[in-house]
Design a protein around this motif. Structure first.
Motif, mmCIF file in Angstrom:
data_model
loop_
_atom_site.group_PDB
_atom_site.id
_atom_site.type_symbol
_atom_site.label_atom_id
_atom_site.label_comp_id
_atom_site.label_asym_id
_atom_site.label_seq_id
_atom_site.Cartn_x
_atom_site.Cartn_y
_atom_site.Cartn_z
ATOM 1 N N UNK A 1 -29.641 -30.573 -30.324
ATOM 2 C CA UNK A 1 -31.242 -30.522 -30.182
ATOM 3 C C UNK A 1 -31.096 -30.866 -28.715
ATOM 4 N N UNK A 2 -30.501 -32.136 -28.098
ATOM 5 C CA UNK A 2 -30.481 -32.596 -26.900
ATOM 6 C C UNK A 2 -29.941 -31.363 -26.117
ATOM 7 N N UNK A 3 -28.991 -30.485 -26.570
ATOM 8 C CA UNK A 3 -28.406 -29.416 -25.594
ATOM 9 C C UNK A 3 -29.472 -28.193 -25.484
ATOM 10 N N UNK A 4 -30.214 -28.093 -26.559
ATOM 11 C CA UNK A 4 -31.245 -26.925 -26.511
ATOM 12 C C UNK A 4 -32.323 -27.498 -25.450
ATOM 13 N N UNK A 5 -32.694 -28.923 -25.285
ATOM 14 C CA UNK A 5 -33.649 -29.175 -24.417
ATOM 15 C C UNK A 5 -33.183 -29.240 -23.112
ATOM 16 N N UNK A 6 -32.036 -29.568 -22.959
ATOM 17 C CA UNK A 6 -31.576 -29.649 -21.531
ATOM 18 C C UNK A 6 -31.328 -28.329 -20.840
ATOM 19 N N UNK A 7 -30.933 -27.259 -21.910
ATOM 20 C CA UNK A 7 -30.713 -26.062 -21.300
ATOM 21 C C UNK A 7 -32.046 -25.562 -20.825
ATOM 22 N N UNK A 8 -33.168 -25.617 -21.407
ATOM 23 C CA UNK A 8 -34.631 -25.274 -21.237
ATOM 24 C C UNK A 8 -34.883 -25.864 -19.878
ATOM 25 N N UNK A 9 -34.597 -27.138 -19.513
ATOM 26 C CA UNK A 9 -34.973 -27.910 -18.369
ATOM 27 C C UNK A 9 -33.969 -27.105 -17.192
ATOM 28 N N UNK A 10 -32.815 -26.733 -17.602
ATOM 29 C CA UNK A 10 -31.769 -26.433 -16.760
ATOM 30 C C UNK A 10 -32.438 -25.068 -16.222
ATOM 31 N N UNK A 11 -32.833 -24.287 -17.119
ATOM 32 C CA UNK A 11 -33.428 -22.664 -16.996
ATOM 33 C C UNK A 11 -34.739 -22.830 -16.101
ATOM 34 N N UNK A 12 -35.325 -23.875 -16.156
ATOM 35 C CA UNK A 12 -36.700 -24.066 -15.789
ATOM 36 C C UNK A 12 -36.474 -24.251 -14.217
ATOM 37 N N UNK A 13 -35.721 -25.281 -14.028
ATOM 38 C CA UNK A 13 -35.145 -25.547 -12.497
ATOM 39 C C UNK A 13 -34.507 -24.348 -11.952
ATOM 40 N N UNK A 14 -33.924 -23.668 -12.479
ATOM 41 C CA UNK A 14 -33.080 -22.787 -11.570
ATOM 42 C C UNK A 14 -33.796 -21.687 -11.231
ATOM 43 N N UNK A 15 -34.846 -21.223 -12.251
ATOM 44 C CA UNK A 15 -35.734 -20.108 -11.928
ATOM 45 C C UNK A 15 -36.766 -20.538 -11.053
ATOM 46 N N UNK A 16 -37.018 -21.738 -10.832
ATOM 47 C CA UNK A 16 -38.151 -22.288 -9.727
ATOM 48 C C UNK A 16 -38.166 -21.715 -8.324
ATOM 49 N N UNK A 17 -37.049 -21.733 -7.636
ATOM 50 C CA UNK A 17 -36.923 -21.147 -6.426
ATOM 51 C C UNK A 17 -37.204 -19.499 -6.368
ATOM 52 N N UNK A 18 -36.852 -19.057 -7.616
ATOM 53 C CA UNK A 18 -36.857 -17.457 -7.426
ATOM 54 C C UNK A 18 -38.123 -16.689 -8.352
ATOM 55 N N UNK A 19 -38.900 -17.606 -8.926
ATOM 56 C CA UNK A 19 -39.813 -17.147 -9.873
ATOM 57 C C UNK A 19 -40.727 -16.086 -9.138
#
Lengths: 112, 441
Positions: free
Chosen positions: B261-279
């Protein structure tokens, strides 16, 4: 009088309680405890890092009984708490000097 | 006033509120991952930033970041105390909304950025030294970097470096500071030897949900107008978060572990942080690839701390730092003039020069934030000491720094003690007797 302590698997608490009622035990105290014996702990994984958790959750019960009832209580716990797998727990039998019922002041077997 | 677009203004005000909500969300996200004894100390570090940094932003921060440019490096003091920041638009930034709306939207970014860093020094920093570091870092690192990348006349912006919603300004800068923090403050007692594990993952999941929700305001709002571009940023943000949630869990499962579960949540935040400059520069298809990559790259990045032996407690470097860098470079690969004409094309659309600019932006922001953070830590440590002492660390930050505890599940309440504060009201036997007697007819 004897105090009987038993460390059992948590999911067996209901079975043990019912078995004790059947042999005539009127009350018991139960605690949630953690410890380890021959049953090893388990691993938990947080963000890819694995941790070994030694302490296994168990339930500890305490029952005060008369001398005569003690062997039957031990048998009842043994039968109701057993799964046959490692980690079923242990039973301890201890002598008790006195028991006092706070409300009435009764002592000894009358207070059990 | 005739230039004000009510739709845009309504949209940005709601987005600003959503981004504000991210900081308490981050407090829960982080708070769940520490041990019980540090839950309030961790939450407080984010929450107090909401208060302090906002006041500094109003007093002079906004002016230094977005005021009229000096040498491409910093804004001047024209907007000090929000002087002249009113209801008329500032055409250089957002021509269809009040200048004040742009200012408050940006305030929320300035608040969450230093709060992100707190995950790196969790469970061991003195509250006083945390405050000193945070205020100094905000002034010395955040305000100049925000000006360089987003300020009108900022030198990185003039070079053509792209950062749609803060991959550089927010995530790479806080990630680099987090690395400095983890190295400088040292490991928590027992790190690598005994289990230091999250005490309340459901709290972390609530925080993840709040962050994800707020991130729509963060990224879509960075279009600074309601319309097609905001919609594209909204969609790419959601796609990247979902893709990284899936890819993180798949990687940890394939590696022989369990899907966590913690992996799923961490993955979500990683995806959000990564798309931020490119969104606002890339297509939804590109966002799938960026999100999938984010989950995989950040998963491996967080294991580096065990390899190198630094205690980045809540993985700010691996998730926000690496995610921010990956996303900034991704904009250099996937940017498409068809999505955002003002930004132009990236490498995959025939323009390799953008990727070099993005790499330069990463190098400058990460390098500057890391070095400046180390210097700030050194000075704060000399003046007041960065870490709590051994006894306070074992006791936990909740009691040692704040004199409170997060949970009392014993059912005993305060019955084991007495009321210490004197003079609030008198409780002595005679007053209790007299109260009782008046109730008896």
């Amino acid at each position: 009088m004897k105090k009987i302590e038993a460390i059992i698997k948590p999911f067996k608490l209901d079975d043990v309680k019912n078995a004790l009622s059947k042999v005539g035990v009127q009350g018991l105290t139960a605690y949630e405890v953690k410890g380890f014996g021959r049953q090893k702990g388990h691993t938990e994984v947080y963000r890819g890092a694995e941790y070994r958790i030694d302490f296994v959750p168990k339930v500890k019960i305490e029952v005060m009984v008369t001398e005569e009832l003690a062997p039957r209580v031990v048998d009842a716990i043994m039968e109701s708490a057993r799964t046959g797998k490692i980690g079923d727990g242990k039973i301890f039998v201890l002598p008790v000097e006195d028991v006092v019922r706070i409300r009435t002041g009764e002592r000894g077997n009358d207070a059990i | 006033m005739q230039n004000i677009n009510t739709g845009d203004t309504a949209f940005i005000l709601i987005c600003a509120a959503m981004v504000m909500f991210m900081t308490p969300g981050l407090a829960l996200f982080y708070g769940g991952m520490v041990r019980t004894k540090n839950v309030l100390g961790t939450i407080m570090q984010s929450f107090i930033i909401l208060g302090i940094i906002n006041l500094l932003w109003m007093l002079f921060g906004y002016s230094l970041a977005f005021g009229p440019d000096k040498f491409g490096l910093i804004g001047d003091l024209s907007y000090i105390g929000l002087k002249g920041v009113g209801m008329a638009p500032n055409a250089a930034y957002a021509p269809t909304i009040p200048h004040e709306a742009f200012m408050i939207f940006q305030a929320m970014f300035a608040i969450i950025t230093p709060a992100l860093i707190t995950g790196a020094f969790a469970e061991r920093m003195k509250f006083s030294s945390f405050l000193a570091f945070t205020i100094a870092w905000f002034i010395i690192v955040y305000l100049p970097v925000a000006h360089w990348v987003w300020g009108n006349g900022g030198w990185l912006r003039n070079l053509g470096v792209l950062d749609f919603a803060g991959g550089l300004v927010v995530h790479a800068s806080s990630g680099a500071a987090a690395l400095a923090a983890a190295i400088f403050t040292g490991r928590r007692r027992g790190f690598g030897a005994e289990p230091i594990i999250p005490h309340n993952i459901p709290l972390t999941i609530i925080g993840t949900g709040i962050l994800w929700f707020g991130w729509f305001g963060f990224n879509a709002g960075s279009a600074l107008a309601a319309g097609g571009l905001a919609t594209n940023a909204f969609v790419t943000t959601h796609i990247a978060a979902t893709a990284a949630t899936v890819s993180w869990v798949v990687v940890e499962w394939l590696k022989g572990g369990k899907p966590t579960t913690l992996g799923a949540a961490t993955g979500a935040i990683a995806g959000l942080a990564t798309i931020t400059p490119a969104a606002g520069y890339v297509s939804p298809t590109a966002a799938i690839l960026i999100g999938l990559a984010a989950g995989i790259v950040c998963y491996y990045a967080i294991s580096l701390k065990f390899k190198f032996g630094y205690d980045d407690s809540l993985d700010v470097v691996g998730v926000h730092g690496v995610g921010g860098i990956l996303g900034t470079l991704s904009a250099g690969l996937f940017a498409s003039a068809a999505i955002n004409g003002a930004a132009g094309n990236g490498l995959f659309f025939g323009n390799p020069s953008l990727l070099w600019k993005q790499a330069l932006g990463v190098f400058v922001v990460v390098g500057f934030s890391f070095i400046a953070s180390m210097v700030i830590f050194k000075i704060v440590d000399k003046l007041i000491g960065v870490r709590v002492d051994e006894e306070d660390e074992i006791t936990g930050l909740d009691l040692s720094q704040h004199s409170e505890v997060g949970y009392d599940l014993s059912g005993l309440g305060g019955s084991a003690g007495g009321f210490v504060t004197s003079g609030a009201f008198d409780v002595h036997p005679s007053s209790q007797v007299s109260t009782a007697s008046t109730e008896t007819p």
